[in-house]
Scaffold this motif. Structure first.
Motif, short mmCIF file in Angstrom:
data_model
loop_
_atom_site.label_atom_id
_atom_site.label_comp_id
_atom_site.label_asym_id
_atom_site.label_seq_id
_atom_site.Cartn_x
_atom_site.Cartn_y
_atom_site.Cartn_z
N TYR A 1 1.03 -1.23 0.15
CA TYR A 1 -0.03 -0.02 0.06
C TYR A 1 0.99 1.37 0.03
N LEU A 2 1.79 1.38 0.85
CA LEU A 2 2.63 2.54 1.27
C LEU A 2 3.37 2.82 -0.28
N VAL A 3 4.15 1.51 -0.91
CA VAL A 3 4.69 1.84 -2.16
C VAL A 3 4.03 2.35 -3.28
N THR A 4 2.73 1.71 -3.29
CA THR A 4 1.91 2.01 -4.36
C THR A 4 1.33 3.29 -4.41
N THR A 5 0.82 4.02 -3.10
CA THR A 5 0.13 5.19 -2.96
C THR A 5 0.90 6.19 -2.62
N ASP A 6 2.22 5.99 -2.22
CA ASP A 6 3.10 7.18 -2.01
C ASP A 6 4.50 6.84 -2.19
N PRO A 7 4.88 6.92 -3.55
CA PRO A 7 5.94 6.64 -4.19
C PRO A 7 7.51 7.59 -3.45
N GLY A 8 7.06 8.59 -2.96
CA GLY A 8 7.95 9.33 -2.24
C GLY A 8 8.53 8.59 -0.95
N THR A 9 7.84 7.48 -0.43
CA THR A 9 8.57 6.66 0.56
C THR A 9 9.61 5.99 0.31
N PHE B 1 4.68 -1.28 12.30
CA PHE B 1 3.42 -1.51 11.67
C PHE B 1 2.26 -0.74 12.19
N ARG B 2 2.35 -0.09 13.26
CA ARG B 2 1.26 0.79 13.60
C ARG B 2 1.30 2.11 12.50
N GLY B 3 2.66 2.49 12.55
CA GLY B 3 2.70 3.57 11.32
C GLY B 3 2.35 3.15 9.87
N ALA B 4 2.43 1.86 9.55
CA ALA B 4 2.19 1.56 8.11
C ALA B 4 0.83 1.39 8.12
N PHE B 5 -0.01 0.72 9.27
CA PHE B 5 -1.33 0.60 9.28
C PHE B 5 -2.15 1.67 9.31
N ALA B 6 -1.63 2.90 10.02
CA ALA B 6 -2.40 4.17 10.08
C ALA B 6 -2.45 4.88 8.77
N ALA B 7 -1.43 4.52 7.89
CA ALA B 7 -1.72 5.03 6.46
C ALA B 7 -2.66 4.55 5.55
N LEU C 1 -5.64 2.43 7.10
CA LEU C 1 -6.74 1.86 7.63
C LEU C 1 -7.48 2.97 8.55
N PRO C 2 -8.61 2.68 9.06
CA PRO C 2 -9.42 3.67 10.16
C PRO C 2 -8.46 3.58 11.48
N SER C 3 -8.32 4.67 12.28
CA SER C 3 -7.58 4.95 13.51
C SER C 3 -8.05 3.69 14.45
N TRP C 4 -9.42 3.37 14.36
CA TRP C 4 -9.79 2.42 15.60
C TRP C 4 -9.37 1.01 15.29
N LEU C 5 -8.77 0.78 13.90
CA LEU C 5 -8.29 -0.70 13.64
C LEU C 5 -6.73 -0.76 13.60
N VAL C 6 -6.06 0.56 13.70
CA VAL C 6 -4.76 0.36 13.44
C VAL C 6 -4.01 -0.43 14.65
N ILE C 7 -4.23 -0.12 15.75
CA ILE C 7 -3.42 -0.68 16.99
C ILE C 7 -3.97 -2.32 17.19
N LEU D 1 -5.04 -4.40 14.93
CA LEU D 1 -4.33 -5.23 13.86
C LEU D 1 -2.75 -5.15 14.09
N ALA D 2 -2.09 -4.32 14.52
CA ALA D 2 -0.66 -4.32 14.73
C ALA D 2 -0.28 -5.19 15.95
N VAL D 3 -1.28 -5.26 16.83
CA VAL D 3 -0.98 -6.37 17.99
C VAL D 3 -1.17 -7.57 17.62
N VAL D 4 -2.22 -7.75 16.73
CA VAL D 4 -2.58 -9.10 16.30
C VAL D 4 -1.61 -9.71 15.42
#
Length: 573
Positions: free
Chosen positions: A216-224, A325-331, A333-339, A341-344
């Motif tokens: 997701y990060l690579v395809t949506t934000d090539p600057g990364t 992964f919290r930082g990656a999921f935050a980009a 997913l909705p905020s309520w799902l980030v932590i 999923l990262a913990v899972v």
């Protein structure tokens, strides 16, 4: 002395083959073992998983791909992300990627012959080490080193899980350490049968959670990608330097002992036949040395994610996988799902690897202690011992000095693995000074073989001295290179000097039937052990010195008086 196969040997061999009959026989065998005193033999092979012995054909009922998937599930650890991040943040992306590549090549090349031997002859790395230059007691040294590997990495993964539990549930770290330790005990008790199901069913979800954010990060934000590739590190100037690459590679090479955990699964491969040879080789390469391909990718992802979140969390937290992964999921997913999923992701990864760490560590400790004391206390004792060591490391915050611990440890691990791999490739197949078929039984091997022991001690000792600057600051980054080169040179040199005379104490185990069948696989013919009165397959037994009978390898190990051990009959020089 020569013991002839009993009249029922052929029928026993038929029973040992996979299928319904084999299932019935294995069940009866395990029930009988459950009733056998642990002082005589391993009680309950279902629980003990053939800890100190050859894994019989009757037990190996998994397909090559199931074994491979189970083995690869054991490399789901998050430490790769931390290792890659630590190297990248210190030395820069260019040096980190070069270091990861160098280490991956070394690990693949040295891991291939070890994986082949484990899968072909159905024995673990300690049993391979015994007959590949170390001797019956000489490999105790490397067993302890491998056991240390398992609890060091258990502690590392447990620390990562505790960080996730603190972020997601608010648990204090000390309690997270305890939870991550205790939760694996029920899973690891039942060995390969339970682990194969756990690894197969959890792998798809783990892969989705790990790869999804990166794509997701690579395809949506090539600057990364540009920021990742241009990052120079805290100690770098943007250029690739030999010292930085080797320092980083030294940390990555601490994972070279992971091949031992892969072999703990690969030893349950089915026999290699004309019909399954393609899937057999695919599974061996993929789950043996091939583990490092995924490992290297995870380390590179660790660098990428650390650079991505660096400005937000700072360099200390950027090496923590839960933060990455919290930082990656935050980009995405909705905020309520980030932590959650990262913990899972962190919890699944920790469980998948730490059941393997606890399992393999228990095998290594059992191997060592049983040979030294000639007493078999059972594998579960050492599961708990390994967990206790890991918990102590976690409670003393080993995560904060991760790279130092791994850099030191890698010198020992490299010296060991390169010594065994060189013995197999050079001494066995090129010089033919080492017997090609591996030997592990007491009485068949010398107590200590100077070939492997001298090469290992010299390589690890000198490289550790270099690592701690004893030979000057200039040579310090080259300690992993020194460990590999010294082991690679001394192993064949010692074999030539000793003329290979210390590999086998005997060339005849007193049993008339050949050790291998017509296809080159370990024979499936079964015989009864004179001591524990249970049936074992041909490679696991030797003739008894005092009776016209046979004794299994574990009863030989626990023979305190040596009554059953065959006398020396060395091969001609």
């Amino acid at each position: 002395m020569s013991v002839q196969p009993p009249p029922a040997a052929q029928a026993a061999a038929e029973d040992a083959r996979p299928g319904p009959a084999a299932d019935e026989r294995a069940g009866a065998h395990e029930t009988a073992n459950d009733r056998t005193a642990t002082g005589k033999t391993a009680a309950g092979e279902t629980l003990e998983d053939y800890t100190l012995r050859f894994a019989p054909r009757s037990y190996r009922r998994w397909t090559p791909m199931v074994v491979a998937t189970t083995a690869l599930g054991g490399i789901a650890y998050m430490a790769d992300f931390s290792i890659g991040a630590g190297i990248g943040l210190t030395h820069g992306t260019g040096n980190a990627l070069a270091a990861i590549a160098v280490a991956a090549v070394v690990i693949f090349v040295t891991g291939f012959p070890l994986a082949y031997y484990g899968a072909r002859y159905n024995i673990d790395l300690d049993l391979i080490t015994r007959g590949s230059g170390f001797g019956y007691y000489g490999s105790v040294l490397t067993s302890v080193i491998f056991a240390s590997f398992t609890f060091i990495f258990f502690a590392l993964e447990g620390s990562i899980m505790a960080q996730g539990l603190k972020l997601g549930l608010g648990l204090p770290l000390w309690l997270g350490y305890l939870v991550s330790t205790l939760m694996v005990i029920p899973l690891v008790i039942y060995g390969m049968k339970a682990l194969s199901k756990l690894q197969v069913w959890t792998t798809p979800l783990w892969l989705l959670l790990m790869v999804g954010p990166l794509l997701y990060l690579v395809t949506t934000d090539p600057g990364t990608v540009h920021r990742f590739l241009s990052y120079t590190g805290s100690d770098g100037d943007g250029g690739i330097t030999t010292a930085s690459v080797l320092l980083g590679a030294g940390v990555c090479l601490s994972l070279i002992a992971q091949i031992g955990e892969q072999i703990d699964y690969l030893r349950f491969m089915p026999p290699k036949t004309r019909e399954n040879r393609r899937s057999w080789w695919t599974a061996v390469v993929m789950a043996g040395p091939g583990w490092v391909v995924l490992g290297a990718l995870k380390q590179a992802i660790g660098v990428f994610l650390a650079v991505y979140i660096l400005a937000e969390v700072g360099p200390a937290a950027a090496t923590e996988p839960i933060q990455q992964f919290r930082g990656a999921f935050a980009a995405m997913l909705p905020s309520w799902l980030v932590i959650p999923l990262a913990v899972v992701l962190v919890v699944i990864s920790q469980i998948k690897i730490n059941v393997t760490n606890a399992y393999s560590g228990s095998l290594a400790w059992t191997n060592s202690v049983s040979r030294i004391t000639k007493h078999y206390p059972g594998r579960m004792v050492f599961v708990l011992l390994n967990l206790a060591f890991a918990l102590m490391l976690m409670e003393t915050d080993m995560f904060s000095v991760l790279n130092t611990i791994l850099g030191f440890y890698s010198n020992c691990a490299i010296a060991w693995v390169v010594t065994v791999a060189t013995d197999i490739i050079v001494n066995k197949y090129l010089l033919k000074l080492s017997p090609q078929a591996p030997e592990f039984r007491r009485g068949m091997l010398y107590a200590v073989n100077p070939v492997g022991v001298v090469a290992f001690v010299a390589a690890s000792g000198l490289s550790i001295a270099m690592y701690f600057h004893a030979l000057g600051d200039t040579l310090q980054p080259y300690s992993p290179v020194a460990a590999a080169l010294i082991a690679c040179v001394l192993t064949p040199l010692m074999a030539v000097v000793t003329k290979g005379r210390y590999y086998l104490r005997r060339t005849d185990d007193g049993i008339a039937e050949a050790l291998l069948d017509a296809d080159g696989n370990p024979s499936a013919t079964t015989y009864a052990c004179h001591v524990c009165h249970q049936d074992f397959e041909r490679p696991d037994l030797a003739a008894c010195h005092t009776h016209d009978a046979m004794v299994c390898s574990l009863c030989l190990t626990t023979d305190k008086t040596g009554d059953h051990v065959l006398p020396p009959a060395p091969a001609a020089a």
